[in-house]
Write a protein that holds these residues in place. Structure first.
Motif, PDB file in Angstrom:
ATOM      1  N   ASN A 457       0.859  -1.186   0.000  1.00 14.87           N
ATOM      2  CA  ASN A 457       0.000   0.000   0.000  1.00 14.87           C
ATOM      3  C   ASN A 457       0.898   1.239   0.000  1.00 14.87           C
ATOM      4  O   ASN A 457       1.719   1.415   0.909  1.00 14.87           O
ATOM      5  CB  ASN A 457      -0.907   0.008   1.225  1.00 14.87           C
ATOM      6  N   PRO A 458       0.771   2.124  -0.978  1.00  9.73           N
ATOM      7  CA  PRO A 458       1.720   3.225  -1.110  1.00  9.73           C
ATOM      8  C   PRO A 458       1.481   4.410  -0.183  1.00  9.73           C
ATOM      9  O   PRO A 458       2.347   5.279  -0.075  1.00  9.73           O
ATOM     10  CB  PRO A 458       1.536   3.653  -2.567  1.00  9.73           C
ATOM     11  N   LEU A 459       0.323   4.473   0.463  1.00  8.31           N
ATOM     12  CA  LEU A 459      -0.036   5.713   1.136  1.00  8.31           C
ATOM     13  C   LEU A 459      -0.107   5.643   2.663  1.00  8.31           C
ATOM     14  O   LEU A 459       0.183   6.643   3.324  1.00  8.31           O
ATOM     15  CB  LEU A 459      -1.389   6.214   0.606  1.00  8.31           C
ATOM     16  N   THR A 460      -0.493   4.532   3.243  1.00  3.96           N
ATOM     17  CA  THR A 460      -0.782   4.498   4.678  1.00  3.96           C
ATOM     18  C   THR A 460       0.390   5.010   5.517  1.00  3.96           C
ATOM     19  O   THR A 460       0.228   5.876   6.374  1.00  3.96           O
ATOM     20  CB  THR A 460      -1.161   3.076   5.124  1.00  3.96           C
ATOM     21  N   ALA A 461       1.584   4.462   5.289  1.00  2.00           N
ATOM     22  CA  ALA A 461       2.742   4.854   6.097  1.00  2.00           C
ATOM     23  C   ALA A 461       3.162   6.286   5.803  1.00  2.00           C
ATOM     24  O   ALA A 461       3.540   7.039   6.719  1.00  2.00           O
ATOM     25  CB  ALA A 461       3.900   3.897   5.849  1.00  2.00           C
ATOM     26  N   ARG A 462       3.113   6.679   4.541  1.00  2.00           N
ATOM     27  CA  ARG A 462       3.491   8.054   4.187  1.00  2.00           C
ATOM     28  C   ARG A 462       2.582   9.071   4.872  1.00  2.00           C
ATOM     29  O   ARG A 462       3.040  10.082   5.413  1.00  2.00           O
ATOM     30  CB  ARG A 462       3.412   8.251   2.667  1.00  2.00           C
ATOM     31  N   VAL A 463       1.283   8.818   4.815  1.00  2.00           N
ATOM     32  CA  VAL A 463       0.336   9.751   5.425  1.00  2.00           C
ATOM     33  C   VAL A 463       0.542   9.808   6.941  1.00  2.00           C
ATOM     34  O   VAL A 463       0.477  10.884   7.547  1.00  2.00           O
ATOM     35  CB  VAL A 463      -1.113   9.328   5.083  1.00  2.00           C
ATOM     36  N   ALA A 464       0.822   8.661   7.555  1.00  2.00           N
ATOM     37  CA  ALA A 464       0.997   8.614   9.002  1.00  2.00           C
ATOM     38  C   ALA A 464       2.217   9.408   9.450  1.00  2.00           C
ATOM     39  O   ALA A 464       2.140  10.216  10.391  1.00  2.00           O
ATOM     40  CB  ALA A 464       1.102   7.171   9.471  1.00  2.00           C
ATOM     41  N   VAL A 465       3.368   9.197   8.810  1.00  2.00           N
ATOM     42  CA  VAL A 465       4.573   9.918   9.236  1.00  2.00           C
ATOM     43  C   VAL A 465       4.473  11.387   8.865  1.00  2.00           C
ATOM     44  O   VAL A 465       5.045  12.249   9.556  1.00  2.00           O
ATOM     45  CB  VAL A 465       5.858   9.293   8.648  1.00  2.00           C
ATOM     46  N   ASN A 466       3.752  11.695   7.798  1.00  2.00           N
ATOM     47  CA  ASN A 466       3.570  13.097   7.433  1.00  2.00           C
ATOM     48  C   ASN A 466       2.786  13.837   8.510  1.00  2.00           C
ATOM     49  O   ASN A 466       3.047  15.015   8.796  1.00  2.00           O
ATOM     50  CB  ASN A 466       2.853  13.197   6.086  1.00  2.00           C
ATOM     51  N   ARG A 467       1.808  13.150   9.117  1.00  2.00           N
ATOM     52  CA  ARG A 467       1.041  13.768  10.202  1.00  2.00           C
ATOM     53  C   ARG A 467       1.932  14.018  11.428  1.00  2.00           C
ATOM     54  O   ARG A 467       1.829  15.058  12.083  1.00  2.00           O
ATOM     55  CB  ARG A 467      -0.143  12.884  10.585  1.00  2.00           C
ATOM     56  N   LEU A 468       2.810  13.079  11.734  1.00  2.00           N
ATOM     57  CA  LEU A 468       3.729  13.257  12.858  1.00  2.00           C
ATOM     58  C   LEU A 468       4.702  14.396  12.578  1.00  2.00           C
ATOM     59  O   LEU A 468       5.036  15.184  13.470  1.00  2.00           O
ATOM     60  CB  LEU A 468       4.493  11.961  13.137  1.00  2.00           C
ATOM     61  N   TRP A 469       5.151  14.491  11.339  1.00  2.00           N
ATOM     62  CA  TRP A 469       6.059  15.586  10.962  1.00  2.00           C
ATOM     63  C   TRP A 469       5.338  16.932  11.105  1.00  2.00           C
ATOM     64  O   TRP A 469       5.899  17.903  11.590  1.00  2.00           O
ATOM     65  CB  TRP A 469       6.558  15.383   9.540  1.00  2.00           C
ATOM     66  N   GLN A 470       4.104  16.990  10.671  1.00  2.00           N
ATOM     67  CA  GLN A 470       3.318  18.212  10.797  1.00  2.00           C
ATOM     68  C   GLN A 470       3.163  18.595  12.268  1.00  2.00           C
ATOM     69  O   GLN A 470       3.235  19.779  12.625  1.00  2.00           O
ATOM     70  CB  GLN A 470       1.935  18.023  10.169  1.00  2.00           C
ATOM     71  N   GLN A 471       2.956  17.620  13.131  1.00  2.00           N
ATOM     72  CA  GLN A 471       2.825  17.898  14.558  1.00  2.00           C
ATOM     73  C   GLN A 471       4.081  18.557  15.117  1.00  2.00           C
ATOM     74  O   GLN A 471       4.000  19.466  15.942  1.00  2.00           O
ATOM     75  CB  GLN A 471       2.560  16.595  15.315  1.00  2.00           C
ATOM     76  N   MET A 472       5.240  18.123  14.652  1.00  2.00           N
ATOM     77  CA  MET A 472       6.502  18.607  15.212  1.00  2.00           C
ATOM     78  C   MET A 472       7.022  19.874  14.524  1.00  2.00           C
ATOM     79  O   MET A 472       7.708  20.680  15.146  1.00  2.00           O
ATOM     80  CB  MET A 472       7.558  17.509  15.123  1.00  2.00           C
ATOM     81  N   PHE A 473       6.698  20.045  13.244  1.00  2.22           N
ATOM     82  CA  PHE A 473       7.230  21.182  12.492  1.00  2.22           C
ATOM     83  C   PHE A 473       6.169  22.175  12.028  1.00  2.22           C
ATOM     84  O   PHE A 473       6.507  23.206  11.456  1.00  2.22           O
ATOM     85  CB  PHE A 473       8.024  20.696  11.273  1.00  2.22           C
ATOM     86  N   GLY A 474       4.905  21.863  12.245  1.00  2.00           N
ATOM     87  CA  GLY A 474       3.848  22.780  11.843  1.00  2.00           C
ATOM     88  C   GLY A 474       3.359  22.571  10.429  1.00  2.00           C
ATOM     89  O   GLY A 474       2.224  22.910  10.105  1.00  2.00           O
ATOM     90  N   VAL A 475       4.205  22.017   9.571  1.00  3.43           N
ATOM     91  CA  VAL A 475       3.866  21.735   8.169  1.00  3.43           C
ATOM     92  C   VAL A 475       4.419  20.365   7.825  1.00  3.43           C
ATOM     93  O   VAL A 475       5.544  20.025   8.191  1.00  3.43           O
ATOM     94  CB  VAL A 475       4.455  22.790   7.211  1.00  3.43           C
TER      95      VAL A 475
END
Length: 750
Positions: A457-475
């Protein structure tokens, strides 16, 4: 990928912001497709209603196919500039022939014309959309100065910076760093004791010990849950016109518990999607499925039951797609998705997973929607100890997911998305462009949950870590958190995103470990101060040569005031509470049924964390919505970021902030051994996490003196009656505290 071919990271680095120098090697995804999408798709894209000349440039076969009445021309012939109509038309000086046409009000810059021309000249290599290709583990870049890198994240960031002639910024001061990481991981500020301990600890592991402490705290689970409530569209009322109360807070208690025990992300999601379908499902796993019952439910008489039942299924479908795939799948409800490869048939195949629940579209005023489970003190004592039910409550009924073995509802494509226009029947399916839903998966929600976490699945992990990155960096690394599709933003650091996604999966979906990895990176620990060079080269901080200066969330602003004033009640879990709110708001927006009057709580319930604030969908907490909190009507994965005069008015006049100012001031005044200068320094430090400099201290001392001299008991909004302290002293220091709360520095995390 050959060593001579630039990587996606290099493409993005060389051309994501600068649109003046044409890259040596043109990449379709990063260089060409954005131009075609913005300038050409209007007339030559997916919309049949606006398409002209029979030419589509969004599909390879069409873009390279023959066109014209006699099918004797081609828009694009790889390597052939002379006979490629695209090249001829975009460079044509004739205003009657130039593309885009003059009447479209769209134009191509010289840079864009050169990119398209060079792409055709180099062979017009076409690539599929990056997000629909499973991530592959990229090599971690080597950098010249390893001392700048704390872990692999820094290697990716520094490698890109070096390509742009940039270097990382210096490390943030210890005061700024601890404030930033406290808010990012717990949503609360550090105490003066926390600050002093960190400043005095000169060991190399001082910062790591702070990170470990925060990740182990109960406040961590509350911070993470605050983010997830937006995604899960949590509320304490049903929504729609009558908007009566519901009980969903036990599910919120489970989310806090799941984050604090570091439930792996794959289990965290699977339990919420299909906990009831797991073999020998536990009561906790069934409680977790409340996620899919957080949608609005109508209690209005006269509605068409099936119409609203369909809307609930639509909500579950769209929420799951947005939250886990980062796709606007709802666009395929009424027609094939115009921009992403999702057909109506695939949408309703996905919809069918959530269409098997025996539920009603319209419920009575005293009715608890089914299916639900009854939770009593016995269940809490036996297996649900994480649910914090007050002694005053004998039992609660929580909406959950539960399918009957003998019930199977057929799913049909709904013409134009309308409930009463069923057309052809569809089976369980998912968008094939992502990953086909084969017979290896069970034909139910559990099968869908397993599909999400398939390695292919190409998206599940990418979307999850992107949300964590947004939490820590704002974007996020993909700025458009809700759209990883063709119309979404390109990743700023694509190889880093893939490395994080694969690492997250290989680490067993360990969220705390991933957040620690981000927090421990030198990239995260940088100062947020900018420079003239960075303002010119990277004004939006895409390359991360510094940390991002981000405003606190609505919850953090209030919780910060409660915490530093000593008012915060650090009690975890339980029913929602009603803090201060302007009078009359509920009465203004009610039909006369149910929740017509807002009655604030008393005692400790006034000062709980904002996470627990009672959420009425038709009238969300006004102070929080002023600071961009989501409405919770539907799934929100990214809040707006605004700065408005109303926010300043809230900071100056909110009773909670006035009370916090007064409470902190009185606490300082009761310490008779302190001088005014020491009191001001302590207040400033509590609120901003640093000492004021001499100029700031002098200005605040002058302000305090003026405030005391201008005290008028008849106009003061501050309670100054205290037999041990002069009223002008209370007023003066309370006003000064309010001033510090209103400093810009007080409402940013770094």
């Amino acid at each position: 990928m050959s060593s001579s071919e630039p990587s996606y990271q290099e493409y993005a680095s060389s051309n994501a912001l600068s649109k003046t120098i044409v890259p040596d090697k043109i990449d379709y995804i990063f260089d060409v497709k954005p131009i075609l999408s913005d300038r050409c798709y209007l007339c030559h894209g997916p919309d049949e209603g606006t398409r002209e000349a029979g030419l589509r440039l969004d599909i390879k076969e069409n873009a390279f196919g023959a066109i014209g009445e006699n099918l004797d021309r081609h828009a694009i012939i790889p390597g052939d500039l002379e006979n490629s109509q695209l090249v001829f038309r975009i460079n044509n000086p004739d205003q009657e022939k130039i593309m885009p046409p003059v009447h479209s009000n769209l134009t191509l810059s010289d840079y864009e014309k050169k990119v398209l021309t060079k792409w055709v000249e180099q062979g017009a290599e076409w690539k599929d959309h990056w997000a629909f290709i499973p991530p592959t583990n990229p090599n971690v870049p080597e950098i010249e100065n390893n001392i700048l890198a704390a872990n692999e994240i820094d290697n990716f960031i520094i490698n890109k910076l070096s390509q742009k002639g940039l270097t990382p910024s210096e490390k943030a001061t210890k005061e700024k760093l601890i404030r930033r990481v406290y808010f990012d991981l717990t949503g609360l500020p550090p105490t003066l004791h926390d600050l002093d301990s960190f400043l005095q600890d000169q060991s190399e592991s001082a910062y790591e010990k702070v990170v470990d402490k925060l990740l182990a705290s109960e406040a961590y689970g509350e911070r993470m849950t605050s983010e997830w409530l937006d995604v899960a569209r949590y509320a304490d009322t049903h929504g729609y016109q009558d908007d009566l109360e519901r009980v969903m807070w036990p599910w919120r208690d489970w989310v806090i518990h799941a984050y604090n025990k570091n439930l792996p992300y794959d289990e965290f999601i699977k339990w919420q999607l299909a906990g009831d379908l797991l073999p020998e499902a536990t009561l906790e796993q069934i409680v977790a499925t409340g996620f899919n019952r957080n949608h609005k439910i109508t209690q209005e008489g006269g509605v068409i039951d099936e119409e609203y039942r369909v809307e609930y299924v639509m909500d579950r479908t769209n929420t799951t797609a947005k939250a886990l795939l980062g796709l606007t799948m709802e666009c395929a409800r009424c027609h094939d998705h115009k921009y992403d490869p999702i057909s109506m048939e695939e949408f309703y195949g996905f919809y069918s997973f959530f269409n098997q629940l025996k539920e009603k579209g319209q419920i009575g005023y005293s009715e608890i929607p089914k299916p639900n489970i009854e939770i009593t003190p016995k269940e809490i004592e036996d297996v649900l100890s994480f649910i914090k039910m007050p002694d005053s409550i004998e039992k609660v009924n929580l909406m959950v997911m539960k399918e009957d073995d003998d019930f199977k509802r057929k799913t049909h494509i709904l013409g134009r998305g309308v409930y009463d226009n069923p057309t052809e029947e569809v089976e369980f399916s998912t968008p094939a462009a992502l990953l086909e839903f084969t017979d290896e998966y069970d034909k139910n929600r559990l099968g869908l949950a397993n599909w999400f976490f398939d390695e292919k699945n190409p998206l599940t992990a990418r979307v999850a870590v992107n949300r964590l990155w947004q939490q820590m960096f704002g974007v996020g690394l993909v700025a458009s958190m809700a759209d990883f599709g063709n119309q979404g933003d390109l990743p700023s650091h694509p190889e880093l995103l893939d490395w994080l996604a694969i690492t997250y999966r290989e680490d067993g979906w360990d969220t705390k470990k991933m957040l620690k990895r981000i927090a421990m990176s030198q990239t995260y620990q940088q100062t947020s101060k900018t420079t003239p060079k960075l303002q010119t080269t990277d004004p939006n901080n895409v390359y991360l040569a510094r940390n991002t200066r981000a405003k606190l969330t609505a919850e953090m602003i209030r919780d910060n005031a409660l915490s530093v004033s000593g008012l915060l009640v650090e009690k975890v879990g339980g029913p929602s509470v009603k803090p201060y709110q302007p009078e009359g708001l509920w009465a203004e927006t009610t039909s006369g049924q149910g929740l017509t009057k807002y009655i604030p709580d008393t005692g400790e319930s006034l000062h709980r964390r904002s996470l627990y604030t009672f959420w009425k969908r038709t009238v969300p907490p006004p102070s929080m919505t002023t600071f961009d909190a989501a409405s919770r009507d539907d799934c929100t994965v990214q809040r707006q970021k605004t700065s408005t005069p109303l926010q300043a008015l809230v900071m100056l006049n909110d009773p909670q902030l006035i009370e916090a100012s007064q409470t902190l001031a009185v606490e300082m005044l009761n310490k008779s051994e302190l001088s005014d200068e020491e009191r001001i320094t302590s207040i400033f430090r509590k609120i901003t996490s640093r000492n004021p400099d001499s100029s700031e201290l002098n200005n605040l001392m002058e302000f305090l003196e003026n405030s005391e001299n201008n005290f008028n008991p008849e106009t003061s909004k501050i309670e100054t009656s205290n037999e041990n302290i002069a009223p002008e002293k209370i007023y003066g220091l309370s006003t000064l505290t309010s001033l510090v709360f209103n400093l810009d520095e007080a409402i940013v995390k770094g």
